[in-house]
Design an enzyme around this catalytic site. Structure first.
Site, short mmCIF file in Angstrom:
data_model
loop_
_atom_site.label_atom_id
_atom_site.label_comp_id
_atom_site.label_asym_id
_atom_site.label_seq_id
_atom_site.Cartn_x
_atom_site.Cartn_y
_atom_site.Cartn_z
N ASP A 19 36.44 12.94 88.25
CA ASP A 19 36.59 11.59 87.69
C ASP A 19 35.52 10.73 88.32
O ASP A 19 35.53 10.49 89.53
CB ASP A 19 37.98 11.03 88.02
CG ASP A 19 39.07 11.71 87.21
OD1 ASP A 19 38.80 12.06 86.04
OD2 ASP A 19 40.18 11.91 87.73
N ASP B 28 46.26 12.15 75.90
CA ASP B 28 47.09 11.62 76.98
C ASP B 28 48.51 11.47 76.43
O ASP B 28 48.74 10.69 75.52
CB ASP B 28 46.56 10.25 77.45
CG ASP B 28 45.23 10.38 78.19
OD1 ASP B 28 44.93 11.47 78.71
OD2 ASP B 28 44.49 9.37 78.24
#
Lengths: 251, 205
Positions: A11, A130
């Site tokens: 990330d 998600d």
């Protein structure tokens, strides 16, 4: 025998690797190229670069980060975060990405999946979902998990596959950052619904969680970030564990 | 050592170019068939649909054959390997190069041995079986993992030097004289993949 893949997620924000708990409270964990090199040596099967804030702040994945990671990495490299248009995808691929991961942009305009699959091949198009539990079902969220897309996750995964996605990167928002294990029922529901590989994400805290998601969750690959970044568990140790459990891995 | 990487519009060549550079190859992308004349070796890459090889028309075929006549090796990667065969059921109207016998076909959705459902495409790291010595796999251990991503595969052929299994056994690599091909992606297969590329380059004079 086809191995179950272990994927490291970087990330990235401002060129540095960060990892938050439930997308909040980011803390620094180093240089992406350096981390990728370490993972390669340890036997990681694939690397994903996600610019976790890119969608919200309307930033594109940074070409120089991709180039720095891709330079010495001869493994599949996927880039996500802020891929909104064909041009964004082309920039990431030209910089060295093998695959691009689409999330909010695919929900907003599913035809983008097909256009990219026609241009680069389905193997280059990953649709990231998600997912948040909603009773007995799961709902897809958009914009880094900040807004409901009002789409059933299983149904959206089916549509994404039909439109030309090559893989599904499935993140449980309920488990992400909790280290309490992957959401196996979610992963199994999506994996059974599509003929393309499903990468499970969100919740990895110990080795046994990976075995669970490959067996009960029927995942084709599992992705984690912080469990590897802070050296709590090495990739090589994880693979030895899975091998001993009878799960096929690349050693 | 100038290697021609044929760009016929089938996917992204950045990774292949980068891996070839890492093993010391000088790579160029020919403008057209005539530009192949200076190649010491030719690589036909490719991802996606067999139909994309339609672009490799008679002029390209003649130029590649002319290189082979001059002892310049040819390497097909992924769809490039499939193209070495007679054709593929994925695009029955598009003929392959035809150096290897047989027709490529879709991988099975059901494992014949177990009756279990399996996903197609076949994506990920799978093991190689190396039934005999070959230049491509010199120094590489039987059972090594390489990275695949494909839905169609080539049958076993006379020139098969590596196989892999996904429901059925298929050709993971061929080597017939100057012609070689790999179904997997050497540019994405870590050190094993780089060694395959290095080995191929040793045959490029």
């Amino acid at each position: 025998m086809l191995a179950k893949r272990i994927i490291a997620c970087l990330d990235v924000r401002d060129g540095q690797v960060v990892k938050g708990v439930k997308f909040e409270g980011l803390r620094s964990a180093g240089d992406p190229a350096e981390l990728a090199r370490r993972y390669d040596v340890e036997g990681i099967d694939e690397v994903v670069i996600l610019d976790v804030t890119a969608t919200l702040e309307a930033r594109q994945a940074r070409a120089h980060t991709i180039q720095a990671v891709a330079r010495e990495l001869f493994l599949p490299l996927c880039v996500g975060g802020g891929i909104r248009t064909e041009d964004d995808a082309a920039a990431a691929i030209d910089a060295g990405a093998d695959k691009v991961s689409l999330n909010s942009a695919a929900l907003a305009d599913p035809s983008l999946i097909t256009r990219l699959a026609e241009r680069y091949g389905s193997q280059a198009v990953v649709v990231a979902i998600d997912a948040k539990r909603d009773g007995e079902r799961w709902t897809a969220y958009t914009r880094s998990g900040s807004a409901s897309a009002a789409r059933d996750v299983v149904e959206w995964a089916r549509e994404a596959a039909a439109r030309g996605a090559g893989e599904i990167l499935l993140t449980s928002m309920d488990r992400d950052g909790t280290r309490s294990g992957f959401d196996c029922p979610l992963t199994a529901a999506v994996s059974d619904a599509v003929a393309i590989p499903v990468i499970a994400s969100g919740g990895a805290g110990e080795f046994a969680h990976f075995a669970e998601v490959f067996q009960a969750g029927r995942a084709d690959a599992a992705l984690a970030a912080s469990i590897f970044h802070f050296n709590t568990h090495g990739v090589a140790d994880l693979k030895q564990f899975l091998h001993a459990e009878g799960i096929p891995v690349r050693l | 050592m100038s290697i021609a990487l044929v760009d016929y519009g089938a996917g992204n060549l950045t990774s292949v170019r980068k891996a070839l550079a890492a093993v010391g190859a000088e790579v160029y992308t020919p403008d057209g068939p005539a530009d192949l004349a200076r190649a010491r070796g030719v690589i036909v890459p490719g991802v996606g649909h067999f139909g994309s090889t339609r672009t490799l028309d008679q002029a390209w075929r003649h130029a590649i054959l002319e290189r082979l006549d001059h002892d310049r090796p040819l390497l097909g990667i992924c769809v490039g390997l499939q193209w070495l065969f007679a054709g593929s059921t994925e695009a029955p109207d598009v003929p392959g190069f035809g150096v290897c016998q047989g027709v490529c076909d879709r991988l099975p959705d059901i494992q014949p041995a177990t009756g279990a459902r399996q996903k197609v495409p076949h994506v990920g790291w799978n093991t190689l079986a190396l039934p005999r010595w070959s230049r491509l796999f010199a120094g590489i251990a039987d059972g090594s993992h390489v990275y695949f991503t494909h839905s169609y595969a080539a049958p076993l052929a006379r020139g098969t030097v590596a196989t892999s299994s996904y429901g059925i056994e298929f050709t993971a690599a061929v080597e017939e004289g100057l012609v070689s091909g790999v179904q997997f992606h050497p540019e994405k297969s870590g050190q094993v993949g780089l060694q395959v590329l290095r080995n191929w380059l040793t045959g490029v004079a």
